[in-house]
Write an enzyme that holds these catalytic residues in place. Structure first.
Site, PDB file in Angstrom:
ATOM      1  N   ASP A 123       0.852  -1.197   0.000  1.00  0.00           N
ATOM      2  CA  ASP A 123       0.000   0.000   0.000  1.00  0.00           C
ATOM      3  C   ASP A 123       0.888   1.248   0.000  1.00  0.00           C
ATOM      4  O   ASP A 123       0.616   2.233  -0.699  1.00  0.00           O
ATOM      5  CB  ASP A 123      -0.907   0.036   1.239  1.00  0.00           C
TER       6      ASP A 123
ATOM      7  N   GLY B 164       9.403  11.579 -35.661  1.00  0.00           N
ATOM      8  CA  GLY B 164      10.550  10.685 -35.883  1.00  0.00           C
ATOM      9  C   GLY B 164      11.613  10.860 -34.812  1.00  0.00           C
ATOM     10  O   GLY B 164      12.242   9.885 -34.374  1.00  0.00           O
TER      11      GLY B 164
ATOM     12  N   GLU C 273       4.650  -3.707  -8.618  1.00  0.00           N
ATOM     13  CA  GLU C 273       3.921  -3.392  -7.372  1.00  0.00           C
ATOM     14  C   GLU C 273       2.404  -3.493  -7.579  1.00  0.00           C
ATOM     15  O   GLU C 273       1.625  -2.724  -7.020  1.00  0.00           O
ATOM     16  CB  GLU C 273       4.381  -2.056  -6.782  1.00  0.00           C
TER      17      GLU C 273
ATOM     18  N   SER D 243      -2.077  -2.860 -13.313  1.00  0.00           N
ATOM     19  CA  SER D 243      -3.276  -2.002 -13.308  1.00  0.00           C
ATOM     20  C   SER D 243      -4.530  -2.835 -13.061  1.00  0.00           C
ATOM     21  O   SER D 243      -5.486  -2.366 -12.434  1.00  0.00           O
ATOM     22  CB  SER D 243      -3.392  -1.256 -14.642  1.00  0.00           C
TER      23      SER D 243
HETATM   24  N1  CAA Z   1      -3.606  -4.614   3.939  1.00  0.00           N
HETATM   25  C1  CAA Z   1      -3.708  -5.505   4.953  1.00  0.00           C
HETATM   26  N2  CAA Z   1      -4.045  -6.801   4.769  1.00  0.00           N
HETATM   27  C2  CAA Z   1      -4.294  -7.202   3.506  1.00  0.00           C
HETATM   28  C3  CAA Z   1      -4.221  -6.327   2.403  1.00  0.00           C
HETATM   29  C4  CAA Z   1      -3.860  -4.979   2.663  1.00  0.00           C
HETATM   30  N3  CAA Z   1      -3.744  -4.080   1.670  1.00  0.00           N
HETATM   31  N4  CAA Z   1      -4.520  -7.003   1.293  1.00  0.00           N
HETATM   32  C5  CAA Z   1      -4.791  -8.265   1.676  1.00  0.00           C
HETATM   33  N5  CAA Z   1      -4.647  -8.371   3.014  1.00  0.00           N
HETATM   34  C6  CAA Z   1      -4.881  -9.551   3.834  1.00  0.00           C
HETATM   35  C7  CAA Z   1      -6.355  -9.915   3.785  1.00  0.00           C
HETATM   36  O1  CAA Z   1      -7.105  -9.222   4.761  1.00  0.00           O
HETATM   37  C8  CAA Z   1      -6.333 -11.404   4.057  1.00  0.00           C
HETATM   38  O2  CAA Z   1      -6.160 -11.616   5.452  1.00  0.00           O
HETATM   39  P1  CAA Z   1      -6.967 -12.780   6.185  1.00  0.00           P
HETATM   40  O3  CAA Z   1      -6.463 -14.051   5.569  1.00  0.00           O
HETATM   41  O4  CAA Z   1      -6.581 -12.612   7.611  1.00  0.00           O
HETATM   42  O5  CAA Z   1      -8.420 -12.524   5.900  1.00  0.00           O
HETATM   43  C9  CAA Z   1      -5.046 -11.860   3.392  1.00  0.00           C
HETATM   44  O6  CAA Z   1      -4.197 -10.694   3.306  1.00  0.00           O
HETATM   45  C10 CAA Z   1      -5.282 -12.413   2.008  1.00  0.00           C
HETATM   46  O7  CAA Z   1      -5.921 -11.412   1.252  1.00  0.00           O
HETATM   47  P2  CAA Z   1      -6.731 -11.728  -0.073  1.00  0.00           P
HETATM   48  O8  CAA Z   1      -7.709 -12.835   0.216  1.00  0.00           O
HETATM   49  O9  CAA Z   1      -7.251 -10.442  -0.600  1.00  0.00           O
HETATM   50  O10 CAA Z   1      -5.582 -12.346  -0.977  1.00  0.00           O
HETATM   51  P3  CAA Z   1      -5.554 -12.691  -2.513  1.00  0.00           P
HETATM   52  O11 CAA Z   1      -4.767 -13.920  -2.683  1.00  0.00           O
HETATM   53  O12 CAA Z   1      -6.921 -12.607  -3.094  1.00  0.00           O
HETATM   54  O13 CAA Z   1      -4.627 -11.518  -3.118  1.00  0.00           O
HETATM   55  C11 CAA Z   1      -4.200  -9.432  -4.198  1.00  0.00           C
HETATM   56  C12 CAA Z   1      -4.965 -10.200  -3.131  1.00  0.00           C
HETATM   57  C13 CAA Z   1      -4.655  -8.000  -4.015  1.00  0.00           C
HETATM   58  C14 CAA Z   1      -4.512  -9.910  -5.594  1.00  0.00           C
HETATM   59  C15 CAA Z   1      -2.680  -9.558  -3.921  1.00  0.00           C
HETATM   60  O14 CAA Z   1      -2.212 -10.857  -4.199  1.00  0.00           O
HETATM   61  C16 CAA Z   1      -1.848  -8.570  -4.693  1.00  0.00           C
HETATM   62  O15 CAA Z   1      -1.720  -7.411  -4.311  1.00  0.00           O
HETATM   63  N6  CAA Z   1      -1.222  -9.027  -5.798  1.00  0.00           N
HETATM   64  C17 CAA Z   1      -0.239  -8.229  -6.489  1.00  0.00           C
HETATM   65  C18 CAA Z   1       1.116  -8.510  -5.938  1.00  0.00           C
HETATM   66  C19 CAA Z   1       2.047  -7.370  -6.106  1.00  0.00           C
HETATM   67  O16 CAA Z   1       1.700  -6.209  -6.003  1.00  0.00           O
HETATM   68  N7  CAA Z   1       3.311  -7.719  -6.324  1.00  0.00           N
HETATM   69  C20 CAA Z   1       4.301  -6.745  -6.429  1.00  0.00           C
HETATM   70  C21 CAA Z   1       5.604  -7.363  -6.155  1.00  0.00           C
HETATM   71  S1  CAA Z   1       6.758  -6.261  -5.515  1.00  0.00           S
HETATM   72  C22 CAA Z   1       7.443  -5.474  -6.829  1.00  0.00           C
HETATM   73  O17 CAA Z   1       6.890  -5.241  -7.853  1.00  0.00           O
HETATM   74  C23 CAA Z   1       8.799  -5.180  -6.493  1.00  0.00           C
HETATM   75  C24 CAA Z   1       9.642  -4.198  -6.946  1.00  0.00           C
HETATM   76  O18 CAA Z   1      10.794  -4.416  -6.647  1.00  0.00           O
HETATM   77  C25 CAA Z   1       9.260  -2.926  -7.624  1.00  0.00           C
END
Ligand code: CAA
Length: 394
Positions: A246, A346, A369, A372
């Site tokens: 976040d 160009g 991260e 979209s």
């Molecule tokens: N804040 C707090 N807790 C959170 C949360 C948040 N923003 N998002 C999810 N959670 C918690 C949920 O509450 C849940 O907790 P419980 O099991 O206790 O209920 C748990 O995490 C699982 O959440 P979801 O069921 O929502 O999980 P999901 O498998 O459906 O995934 C998703 C959700 C939003 C798709 C997530 O997987 C996601 O954000 N995916 C993208 C990953 C990403 O951004 N990767 C970036 C890699 S880093 C990068 O790019 C590096 C770099 O170096 C630049």
């Protein structure tokens, strides 16, 4: 003319100016060459550290600058305008590993790892993704098994920014048994350093953009991590990673705004100079409309991001506005750089001018991260999260 509608205090303006001066003096002369050579300049870490730019969100008691979120994002934008590769290094370092140790680290972990990170003596990285776990981050399979006073990690982390030079890496791994997975709840966070036995830097990616930011795989082959390096509580690693992303997404939004602003600034200068059909192309309405849209999008993206910074500094949740900010800013970066290439014609398609690099750099802001599409998933889920009825939040 300014598109900066947020009031900045004199101290915030000073930090902004310091970051701008640094970027112009230490980055601008080399950005194009580093991009061509896909070269990461290690000396930058110390220089950024000396200015405090690697400890922006860390309190002064732990050797950081203790800035508020808005000031951090404003400084980051100044770096991104000049060099988006350096900006992602600064964003990841400040938003992810340092914040995770600050928030969930033990006193000993803060002394040992947070101080050197904040001073810029060590660079930080974040290892969540894997070759088969990208958007579906909870599908990660790197396994951590307890063995006496160590955890033994096996697996491959992917897309790790700054992974070649990182001295402190926060890595997510499964601490539940492979045959008894509890999804996101079986994941823990570990503080990993490259001197630990079993650590290896794997494949370096040959990327379209952000070429001066090294992106690598990290291979953990019976990596022995001291038990004291478990970060926070066992099984909470996925939640820590999501909460940290976040914040990370705010940094990427600032980076995207910097890229878009650079595209606008170059386009304004070029359109005023370039003459066709007997007049500057800036006198054609077709070009003016492009410039107007670019300016409007930069201003809107920045306004949303700065409003989100205020939400964060009030201590309120930012999952929703952070996803919106990152989504809007990355789309702004992509559209602004596309139009900049069009305005340059160009000349926009060749490496003599910076807009082709900006176009390549912009694309990844729609991918890393959280793509979209994932930002839209997060936004849509949040709309229903409050009350089960979308109308209540609006
Ligand atoms: N804040 C707090 N807790 C959170 C949360 C948040 N923003 N998002 C999810 N959670 C918690 C949920 O509450 C849940 O907790 P419980 O099991 O206790 O209920 C748990 O995490 C699982 O959440 P979801 O069921 O929502 O999980 P999901 O498998 O459906 O995934 C998703 C959700 C939003 C798709 C997530 O997987 C996601 O954000 N995916 C993208 C990953 C990403 O951004 N990767 C970036 C890699 S880093 C990068 O790019 C590096 C770099 O170096 C630049």
């Amino acid at each position: 003319m300014t598109l900066h509608f947020t009031h900045l205090t004199s101290e915030q303006r000073e930090i902004q100016q310091a970051a701008r001066d640094f970027a112009r003096a230490e980055l601008a002369p080399y950005t194009a060459q580093w991009d061509r050579d896909a070269y990461f300049e290690p000396a930058l870490v110390q220089k950024l550290g000396e200015l405090g730019l690697l400890g922006m969100l860390v309190p002064e008691t732990f050797d950081g600058l203790g800035l508020d979120t808005l000031t951090y994002l404003v400084a980051l934008e100044e770096i991104a305008v000049v060099d988006a590769s350096v900006a992602v290094m600064v964003s990841v370092h400040n938003s992810l590993p340092t914040q995770m140790i600050l928030r969930w680290g033990s006193d000993e972990q803060k002394e040992r790892y947070l101080r050197p990170l904040a001073r810029g003596e060590k660079l930080g990285a974040f290892a969540l993704s894997e070759p088969d776990a990208g958007s579906d981050a909870a599908a990660l399979t790197t396994q951590a098994v307890r063995d006496g006073e160590c955890w033994v990690l096996n697996g491959t982390k992917a897309w790790v920014s700054s992974g070649t030079h990182a001295g402190v890496i926060i890595a997510m791994a499964r601490t539940d048994r492979a045959d008894h997975r509890r999804g996101p709840r079986g994941i823990s966070s570990f503080i990993v350093t490259p001197d630990m036995p079993g650590f290896r830097v794997g494949k370096k990616e040959d990327k379209m953009g952000l070429r001066a930011s090294p992106t690598v795989q990290l291979v953990f082959d019976n990596l022995r991590v001291p038990a004291a390096n478990l970060l926070g509580e066992e099984g909470h690693g996925f939640s820590y990673a999501m909460q940290s992303l976040d914040n990370g997404r705010l940094g990427i939004a600032a980076q995207a705004i910097g890229i878009a602003r650079a595209a606008l600034e170059h386009s304004l200068a070029y359109a005023a100079e370039r003459r066709q059909f007997g007049q500057a192309i800036a006198d054609f309405e077709a070009i003016q409309f492009k410039l107007a849209d670019m300016a409007k999008n930069v201003a809107a993206s920045r306004a949303l991001l700065h409003a989100t910074a205020a939400v964060k500094d009030r201590g309120d949740p930012v999952t929703l506005p952070a996803a919106m900010s990152k989504l809007l800013a990355s789309e702004t970066a992509m559209s602004a750089t596309r139009e900049a290439v069009q305005i340059f014609g160009g000349y926009g398609y060749v490496t003599d001018y910076p807009v082709e690099r900006l176009f390549r750099d912009a694309k990844v802001t729609e991918i890393y991260e959280g793509t979209s599409e994932i930002q839209r998933v997060v936004i849509a889920r949040q709309l229903y999260a409050t009350s089960g009825s979308a109308t209540h939040v609006i």
